[in-house]
Design a protein around this motif. Sequence first.
Motif, PDB file in Angstrom:
ATOM      1  N   GLY A 165       0.625  -1.312   0.083  1.00 34.12           N
ATOM      2  CA  GLY A 165      -0.014  -0.179  -0.045  1.00 34.12           C
ATOM      3  C   GLY A 165       0.899   1.402   0.158  1.00 34.12           C
ATOM      4  O   GLY A 165       0.554   2.337  -0.250  1.00 34.12           O
ATOM      5  N   HIS A 166       2.070   1.228   0.528  1.00 38.10           N
ATOM      6  CA  HIS A 166       3.065   2.304   0.370  1.00 38.10           C
ATOM      7  C   HIS A 166       3.471   2.599  -0.866  1.00 38.10           C
ATOM      8  O   HIS A 166       3.726   1.594  -1.773  1.00 38.10           O
ATOM      9  N   SER A 167       3.608   3.714  -1.466  1.00 41.59           N
ATOM     10  CA  SER A 167       3.954   4.227  -2.632  1.00 41.59           C
ATOM     11  C   SER A 167       5.566   4.714  -2.453  1.00 41.59           C
ATOM     12  O   SER A 167       6.069   5.651  -3.506  1.00 41.59           O
ATOM     13  N   GLY A 168       6.001   4.642  -1.292  1.00 40.14           N
ATOM     14  CA  GLY A 168       7.501   5.275  -1.266  1.00 40.14           C
ATOM     15  C   GLY A 168       8.456   4.284  -0.229  1.00 40.14           C
ATOM     16  O   GLY A 168       7.595   3.299   0.245  1.00 40.14           O
ATOM     17  N   VAL A 169       9.620   4.582  -0.074  1.00 44.10           N
ATOM     18  CA  VAL A 169      10.392   3.726   0.634  1.00 44.10           C
ATOM     19  C   VAL A 169      10.139   3.590   2.013  1.00 44.10           C
ATOM     20  O   VAL A 169       9.457   4.519   2.806  1.00 44.10           O
ATOM     21  N   ILE A 170       9.761   2.253   2.570  1.00 41.33           N
ATOM     22  CA  ILE A 170       9.674   2.027   3.956  1.00 41.33           C
ATOM     23  C   ILE A 170      10.971   2.141   4.784  1.00 41.33           C
ATOM     24  O   ILE A 170      11.746   1.538   4.624  1.00 41.33           O
ATOM     25  N   TYR A 171      10.916   3.219   5.659  1.00 41.60           N
ATOM     26  CA  TYR A 171      11.992   3.274   6.492  1.00 41.60           C
ATOM     27  C   TYR A 171      12.054   2.619   7.682  1.00 41.60           C
ATOM     28  O   TYR A 171      13.186   2.335   8.419  1.00 41.60           O
ATOM     29  N   SER A 172      11.027   2.042   8.288  1.00 41.20           N
ATOM     30  CA  SER A 172      11.136   1.315   9.534  1.00 41.20           C
ATOM     31  C   SER A 172       9.818   0.495   9.250  1.00 41.20           C
ATOM     32  O   SER A 172       8.598   0.675   8.933  1.00 41.20           O
TER      33      SER A 172
ATOM     34  N   THR B 230       4.403   0.798  10.062  1.00 41.45           N
ATOM     35  CA  THR B 230       5.241   0.904   8.883  1.00 41.45           C
ATOM     36  C   THR B 230       5.406   2.421   8.745  1.00 41.45           C
ATOM     37  O   THR B 230       4.314   3.304   8.935  1.00 41.45           O
ATOM     38  N   ALA B 231       6.834   3.059   8.395  1.00 41.76           N
ATOM     39  CA  ALA B 231       6.874   4.411   8.329  1.00 41.76           C
ATOM     40  C   ALA B 231       7.433   4.730   6.786  1.00 41.76           C
ATOM     41  O   ALA B 231       8.325   4.003   6.618  1.00 41.76           O
ATOM     42  N   SER B 232       6.966   5.547   6.063  1.00 40.13           N
ATOM     43  CA  SER B 232       7.225   5.537   4.455  1.00 40.13           C
ATOM     44  C   SER B 232       7.620   7.034   3.925  1.00 40.13           C
ATOM     45  O   SER B 232       7.308   7.966   4.489  1.00 40.13           O
ATOM     46  N   GLY B 233       8.392   6.956   2.877  1.00 40.40           N
ATOM     47  CA  GLY B 233       8.544   8.224   2.215  1.00 40.40           C
ATOM     48  C   GLY B 233       7.376   8.723   1.384  1.00 40.40           C
ATOM     49  O   GLY B 233       7.510   9.827   0.845  1.00 40.40           O
ATOM     50  N   ASP B 234       6.233   8.129   1.297  1.00 40.78           N
ATOM     51  CA  ASP B 234       4.921   8.442   0.725  1.00 40.78           C
ATOM     52  C   ASP B 234       4.285   9.497   1.465  1.00 40.78           C
ATOM     53  O   ASP B 234       3.266   9.837   1.514  1.00 40.78           O
ATOM     54  N   GLY B 235       4.728   9.727   2.961  1.00 43.53           N
ATOM     55  CA  GLY B 235       4.153  10.662   3.740  1.00 43.53           C
ATOM     56  C   GLY B 235       3.089  10.092   4.666  1.00 43.53           C
ATOM     57  O   GLY B 235       2.648  10.911   5.205  1.00 43.53           O
ATOM     58  N   THR B 236       2.932   8.859   4.699  1.00 42.56           N
ATOM     59  CA  THR B 236       2.202   8.079   5.668  1.00 42.56           C
ATOM     60  C   THR B 236       2.712   7.163   6.659  1.00 42.56           C
ATOM     61  O   THR B 236       4.213   6.692   6.014  1.00 42.56           O
ATOM     62  N   ALA B 237       2.216   6.730   7.548  1.00 40.83           N
ATOM     63  CA  ALA B 237       2.538   5.459   8.313  1.00 40.83           C
ATOM     64  C   ALA B 237       1.342   4.645   8.327  1.00 40.83           C
ATOM     65  O   ALA B 237      -0.011   5.057   7.767  1.00 40.83           O
TER      66      ALA B 237
END
Length: 463
Positions: free
Chosen positions: A320-327, A339-346
């Motif tokens: 579901g994330h459209s950006g890198v998952i950082y954690s 999860t925390a992501s570069g798409d601006g969401t968790a």
Amino acid sequence: MSIYVYLKKHFVQQSLVPFPMNAMIMNTTSTKTRRAIALFFFFMTIMIGMNTWLYAQATLTPIWTTPFVGLGASYSTDGSKILTFGGYGASVWDASTGRVLITLSGHGASVTSAVFNSSGDRIVTASFDRTAKIWDANTGLLLFTLSGHSGVIYSAVFNSVGDRVLTASVDGTSKIWNASSGGLLITLRGHTNHVRSAVFDSKGDRVLTASYDNTAKIWDAVTGSLLLTLSGHIEQIYSAVFNSKGDRVVTASGDGTAKIWHANSGELLTNLRGHKNHVGSAAFNSTGDRVVTSGNEQMNIFTAKIWDAVSGSLIATLSGHSGVIYSAVFNSVGNRVVTASGDGTAKIWDTRTGSVVFNVSGHTSWVNSAFFNSVGDRVITASADGTSKVWNVSMGGLIATLSGYTNRVHSAVFNSMGDKVLTASNDQAGAAKLWNAATGNLIEPLTIGIELDLPYLTVWAIE
């Protein structure tokens, strides 16, 4: 060796670029794009570093002063003290008043890590200057300088008792030191490339190292003898951790797999295949029966996966994330992952079904990290938009926005009671801040100074 190959080896792969920028580079599939980004960081580092040195010579002003904040912040075990680090040192603060208690100054280059021991009376720092230092956490007195590595020290940690320190270095070795005398006890030699991480098991009698030579190794922490080499990955290993019992190890690699190993025999138990690109992280839940991994599938597709740690079967793919998952981390019970992501969401996920329980949206830039409190009913997110946010996991609502920064927030963590949040940022107006987790009110800013923000270094010039 071309300059790009050198940069790729010594800057990007070694995580000298700050998180999450390193993840962004490693997840860029275009070699041309990676080369351009790496070159940008290299020349910016040279240019800003030279300007900083010239400023110091022209004004006769010491650049590296205190307090030291900006790169990381953590609590002591009892929650009474806060430890921050950045630039050439670290600082200890009173968690109740926000007052600076001591400053730890003495390294000759940027500090890469700083941690308390379990009793909170000692601190160990690691640095680009190839040394680690042990300090009295109450007086700030430098007790010992741990010299002997020939390369940058990535990390330095105490064992659970606090009588040993373990360092991991670019020079391909780890070292075990006597925390009471500062003496070198053992050098763990055997890796043929950088040792990216080194950790004790919970009892402190074994050490686990992960290296860019594509192996992990388990060592006897008393004798230094090599017990096991975990071989099987075909790319560098980013992380290796024990489970809580110490009988299993999980490794995450650039070859697109994570692997679970028997920590006593070295046998490969399960090969977690499913990610199509590198696996950036892998971690057990508290009971050790589940593993969560995060990785890059292909361009603009990023997932986390939950696995059965016994059978190796895939339980759920968190898509579901459209950006890198950082954690990607479990809560204390193990029934939720955030999860925390570069798409601006968790996103908060049900670990049994893989369904999204709550979509954390409201940040206007990438989310660097997301963590549960100890109870698991709250999540704190930290974002590049300059804010952190506290969320209600059960109800799915926003509780408080911690705003006041003008630069990105690197990290945000709860204290053990869950009533306070500590944030760390690159910011002129207060790099570390303590907040009320229920109201979002600022309790105390933990900073003085003006920051010069380098690509992977934080420099402080106090006016």
